[in-house]
Write an enzyme that holds these catalytic residues in place. Structure first.
Site, short mmCIF file in Angstrom:
data_model
loop_
_atom_site.label_atom_id
_atom_site.label_comp_id
_atom_site.label_asym_id
_atom_site.label_seq_id
_atom_site.Cartn_x
_atom_site.Cartn_y
_atom_site.Cartn_z
CG HIS A 87 52.64 64.36 52.44
ND1 HIS A 87 53.10 65.64 52.26
CD2 HIS A 87 53.72 63.56 52.26
CE1 HIS A 87 54.37 65.62 51.95
NE2 HIS A 87 54.78 64.37 51.95
CG ASN A 160 58.00 67.83 50.20
OD1 ASN A 160 56.79 67.60 50.25
ND2 ASN A 160 58.90 66.94 50.54
#
Ligand code: HDE
Length: 706
Positions: A87, A160
């Site tokens: 990420h 997510n």
């Protein structure tokens, strides 16, 4: 020749006539633009010359004594901190969460007690695999991490945009991420899973098959961060004041509906605008078009958990919304961009272990592992145990504790006691624990032997993959097959391709056949060995993007190609229709300076034609004069503008004069109902209305292979 100060750096006029005046707010420096603060060193010493280092003589060596130079370069050398191991590329914004109703019967979490009371929020969206400088529209899962600064501490929902995950146990995470990242010997490919290592690992990991269906769907190529769902993924608990626990799954539902791009478009957007998603979010917030999501809860009890076909602790499984409906309990609004990307978006530290009284964990082995990882990673990234002292990470409610010192400590309590119990009362004695208010873990019963095993209840790897695939529309199923064919075509090892098709045979025969054909596999493998046979589960329409799109064109963008002689009334009409819909209009012209309209007015463009290709828009309008169309027909970027819009199944409006360009681009005016002629301003409302469908999917078979 000896260089003078002026010759080497700024001119005398730029450097000269400097006057420093002392005011109440510190030193100010008068410039043509008004008073600005005087440049200083980090120690606050005013700087006289920031253009030239201190040297011995006109052309001599730089002197060690130049403390300003050394401080400046030293600080620059240390500007980077380690990027997140996953990420790394993200984009954040501030906003608030507001509950619609009191949830006191379900949870004592403070933020759910008072309807309408706003709680500050910070959200960071991200891709997973690519490094910080990779492109926004990589095929990838998107992180959707929400920090809620509640009155009883920070609560992070580190989720997510996909409700399931690749693996069931955190111990496999390093392997998964190593396999997805660039291959270690060659250092590529960047920000993609289309390579041997990834598919090798996946094809040896049957528990990933449900996630494979999700990542090969258009969920991994969202049109905008504003048009995607978010999920907490794991099962959590909510606990009320009486200590009663209810299981919960968290959902974020975008108010603007879901929308993705098509793969060929994603490839081109990444070239045209690698910052596509962050620019879109920035633009929308700056324009006051604040993105909004509703928080949805799937609430269920132990009885449901025991009767459900799958283990609710298995993060590779969803609970279909048809079985446990999503209750919408509040809204999240993003209404402020960051002031400083590094200070906020880069330094924000999300941690699954940040929960508040009224919220608790379950024994999901992925969640349990994450609860170790996030604290650990922040120390590595931010370099000090005091990362909670950074404004973006600090709670916005009162906080008091005896943790002290360390690097960069700047919340330093006063008073004598830095331990407890202590016998100093009042302020000297510091804070005390509170059995009534404090966080208490849900007293779940625990027993059993210590084992390193995977529970039998986690063993069905294919049924939900089949359910996901069969719940998609035909268009979406075709996109999944194309994505698998694309990715596996980049895999060089034939055995890995075949091994993946062997798994697909356990999911859906037609899909397996389509992929095998698309790869030109010369021999169909046998289905993979399965720990449990695939079940036929009920389809769930919540799983499809196309069945959950918007009912308006709000928040979307039309690109209008204009030229000299553009019909001023038609353009005005389009502007009005777009505004009425709450959409946006970007003007693209041969030159960015603008064009002269039919009525002699000057219209400034937003983009030059090659800087504003049609892939960055949801629909296009060709508002060309005869002269403009003739000119642009010779321009390959203009032909691509039209041909791509058609291939990507977008709605195209055009003037009759635009036909020569369309012809050169291979688009016939009567191709289908998505190609719309405009002759008078009032036609534009009909065009914008047609755009509400977003894409003309029935064009698909004619423009196959995108
Ligand atoms: Fe993460 N994950 N993760 N993850 N994750 C990180 O923490 C990790 C997982 C997610 O915008 C890291 O601060 C492990 C699932 C998001 O700053 C790290 C496992 C889900 C973000 C980490 C997982 C996520 C991260 C890297 C397997 C969806 C970005 C930097 C058990 C529910 C947050 C950091 C942001 C970031 C570990 C699996 C979401 C290394 C060990 C499942 C959105 O701690």
């Amino acid at each position: 020749m000896a260089k003078t100060k002026q010759a080497a750096g700024l001119t005398a006029a730029q450097l000269g006539e400097q006057k420093i005046s002392r005011g109440t707010g510190g030193e100010t420096h008068q410039t043509a633009g008004g008073d600005v603060p005087v440049l200083t060193t980090q120690q606050g010493t005013p700087v006289a010359d920031d253009q030239n280092s201190l040297r011995a003589g006109q052309r001599g060596p730089t002197l060690m004594e130049d403390t300003h130079f050394r401080e400046k370069i030293f600080h620059f050398d240390h500007e980077r901190i380690p990027e997140r191991v996953v990420h790394a590329r993200g984009y954040g914004a501030h906003g608030f969460f507001e509950p619609y109703e009191s949830l006191a019967d379900i949870t004592k979490a403070d933020l759910f007690q008072r309807p309408g009371e706003k709680v500050p929020a910070f959200v960071r969206f991200s891709t997973v695999a690519g490094s910080k400088g990779s492109a926004d529209l990589a095929r990838d899962v998107r992180g959707f991490a929400v920090k809620l600064y509640t009155q009883e501490g920070n609560w992070d929902i580190v989720g997510n945009n996909i409700p399931v995950f690749f693996i069931q146990d955190a111990i496999k995470f390093p392997d998964l991420i190593h396999a997805a990242k660039p291959e270690p010997d060659r250092g590529f490919p960047q920000a993609q899973t289309a390579h041997d290592n990834f598919w090798d690992f996946i094809s040896l990991t049957p528990e990933s098959m449900n996630m494979v269906m999700w990542i090969m769907s258009d969920r991994t190529i969202p049109r905008s961060l504003r048009f995607m769902e978010g999920f907490g993924v794991h099962t959590f608990r909510m606990v009320n004041a009486k200590g009663k626990s209810t299981f919960v799954k968290f959902h974020w539902k975008p108010k603007l509906g879901m929308q993705s791009v098509v793969w060929n478009e994603a490839l081109k957007v990444n070239g045209a605008d690698p910052d596509f998603h962050r620019r879109d979010l920035w633009d929308a917030i700056q324009a006051g078009d604040f993105p909004e999501w509703e928080l949805g809860l799937q609430l269920f009890d132990e009885d449901f958990a025991n009767s459900f076909d799958f283990d609710v602790l298995d993060a590779t499984k969803i609970i279909p919304e048809e079985l446990v409906p999503v209750r919408r309990v509040g809204r999240l609004v993003l209404n402020r961009c960051v002031d400083n990307f590094f200070a906020e978006t880069e330094q924000v530290a999300f941690m699954t272990q940040n929960i508040v009284p009224g919220i608790d964990f379950t024994n999901d082995p992925l969640l349990q592992g994450r609860n170790f990882s996030y604290l650990d990673t922040q120390l590595k990234r931010l370099g000090s145990t005091n990362f909670t002292h950074l404004p973006i990470n600090a709670p916005k409610c009162p906080f008091h504790h005896f943790q002290q010192d360390g690097h960069m400590a700047f919340h330093n309590p006063k008073g004598r006691a830095n331990y407890e119990p202590n016998s100093w009362g009042g302020e000297q004695g510091g804070p005390r624990e509170s059995p009534e208010k404090g966080f208490a873990s849900y007293p779940e019963e625990m027993d059993g032997p210590k084992l390193r095993i995977r529970a039998e209840s986690f063993a069905d790897h294919y049924s939900q993959a089949r359910q996901f695939y069969r719940s998609q529309t035909e268009v979406e199923q075709a996109h999944i097959a194309s994505a698998l064919i694309f990715e596996l075509s980049k895999v060089e090892t034939l055995a890995i391709r075949a091994r993946m098709v062997a798994h697909l045979l356990n999911i859906d025969d037609a899909l397996a056949n389509a992929v095998a054909e698309g790869l030109r596999l010369r021999e169909m493998p046998k289905p993979a060995d399965a720990a449990q046979p695939t079940k036929d589960l009920e389809k769930s329409s919540a799983l499809s993007i196309l069945l959950n799109g918007p009912d308006s064109f709000k928040g979307r963008k039309i690109g209008a190609l204009i030229s000299d002689g553009v019909d001023a009334a038609l353009l005005k009409g389009l502007e009005k229709a777009v505004e009425a819909e709450g959409a946006m209009l970007t003007l693209v012209a041969p030159m960015v300076g603008g064009v002269e309209a039919s009525d002699g007015s000057w219209i400034v463009a937003d983009e030059k034609i090659d800087g504003g290709p049609s892939v960055v828009f949801d629909a296009v309008a060709l508002l060309l004069s005869a002269e403009g169309a003739e000119l642009l027909a010779e321009e390959s970027t203009a032909r691509d503008f039209v041909a791509d819009a058609f291939a990507h199944q977008k709605f195209i409006a055009h003037t009759a004069e635009a036909l020569p360009l369309m012809e050169k681009a291979g688009v016939k005016p009567d191709a289908d109902e998505g190609v719309i002629a405009l002759s008078v301003a009032k036609d534009t409302a009909g065009f914008v209305e047609a755009c509400r469908k977003l894409r003309l999917w029935t064009r698909g078979p004619r423009v196959k292979q995108v």
